[in-house]
Scaffold this motif. Sequence first.
Motif, PDB file in Angstrom:
ATOM      1  N   SER A  90      -3.855   6.919  -2.882  1.00 31.17           N
ATOM      2  CA  SER A  90      -3.111   5.699  -2.588  1.00 31.17           C
ATOM      3  C   SER A  90      -3.166   4.756  -3.779  1.00 31.17           C
ATOM      4  CB  SER A  90      -3.658   4.993  -1.346  1.00 31.17           C
ATOM      5  OG  SER A  90      -4.952   4.473  -1.593  1.00 31.17           O
ATOM      6  N   SER A 149      -2.497   0.533  -4.237  1.00 30.34           N
ATOM      7  CA  SER A 149      -2.216  -0.686  -3.498  1.00 30.34           C
ATOM      8  C   SER A 149      -2.296  -1.899  -4.411  1.00 30.34           C
ATOM      9  CB  SER A 149      -3.183  -0.850  -2.323  1.00 30.34           C
ATOM     10  OG  SER A 149      -4.523  -0.964  -2.785  1.00 30.34           O
ATOM     11  N   LYS A 187       0.844  -1.193   0.000  1.00 29.25           N
ATOM     12  CA  LYS A 187       0.000   0.000   0.000  1.00 29.25           C
ATOM     13  C   LYS A 187       0.876   1.238   0.000  1.00 29.25           C
ATOM     14  CE  LYS A 187      -4.255   1.826   2.044  1.00 29.25           C
ATOM     15  NZ  LYS A 187      -3.893   3.241   2.237  1.00 29.25           N
TER      16      LYS A 187
END
Length: 277
Positions: A88, A90, A80
């Motif tokens: 983000s 991930s 992540k």
Amino acid sequence: MLHLAALLLLLLTGFSLTEAVEIKVHDNNNKTCLYANLSVNFTIVYEGNGTMKNTTFTLPNSLSSNGSVCGDNNSAPLLKMDFGPGHSLSLNFSHSAGLFRGDVLTFTYNTSDTNLFPGAKNTSVKQVAVDSLMEAAPLNTVYTCRSAKAIASKEVIMVVYDVGLQALVENGTISKNESICKADMSTTMGPLTTWTASTMTPTKPPPPPIPSVGNYTLKNGSETCLLANMGLQLNLTYMADNQVFFFFLHLFATVLFVHYKKITSAPFFILNHFRHD
């Protein structure tokens, strides 16, 4: 209506090559348990006040991997990468029979970030997910793929390249053995032409050669949903050692694989098997 035209525009105009981001996730004993080295370019279409706008940025070096999970025989590894206010990227891994693979790539972005989304009308956190990003690789090897993979949804285009991944690193030591992706091992790539020019004076790219015309097929499973007859060309520009390098790469139908997938509520196009060297 899918923004297929936007994806093709990205391929025709080229994208800027950036330095890869290196991430090392450590376990409770401060040993490396998860390793990644990759470059990602993002292009996002969003709604402004009365008009559609777009923003382009790269995965930055200034990110946090605190939300990552090492994984073990009983749990799946998770890489992540958090950056900026609420963004983000991930990657979920799985492993079995001595192999590991990347299952789901999830990109979360926050349109309330005024630096990346100036003038956004609807500010919210949005998410797109794609499965089967990488091929299975033996444990205790680094999966590598220099070839670019462009993944497009209705609003997001991600170009992932220069990838190096190892899940479940043994004894904290990153393997020196590589598992090379199929795209990098292709022997049917079109010709690649390179020009160099000094940056001491203003530099203009040379006129690109005319790409060859090929036939392209877009399929949903075994069903053909789009046919195209066109020429595709990838133009790359980057700087190194005070020089500007121009690359013109022709994409041929024999090496361009177009696949249609529906992962969540938004369809995706994945264009695979083109390289930069």
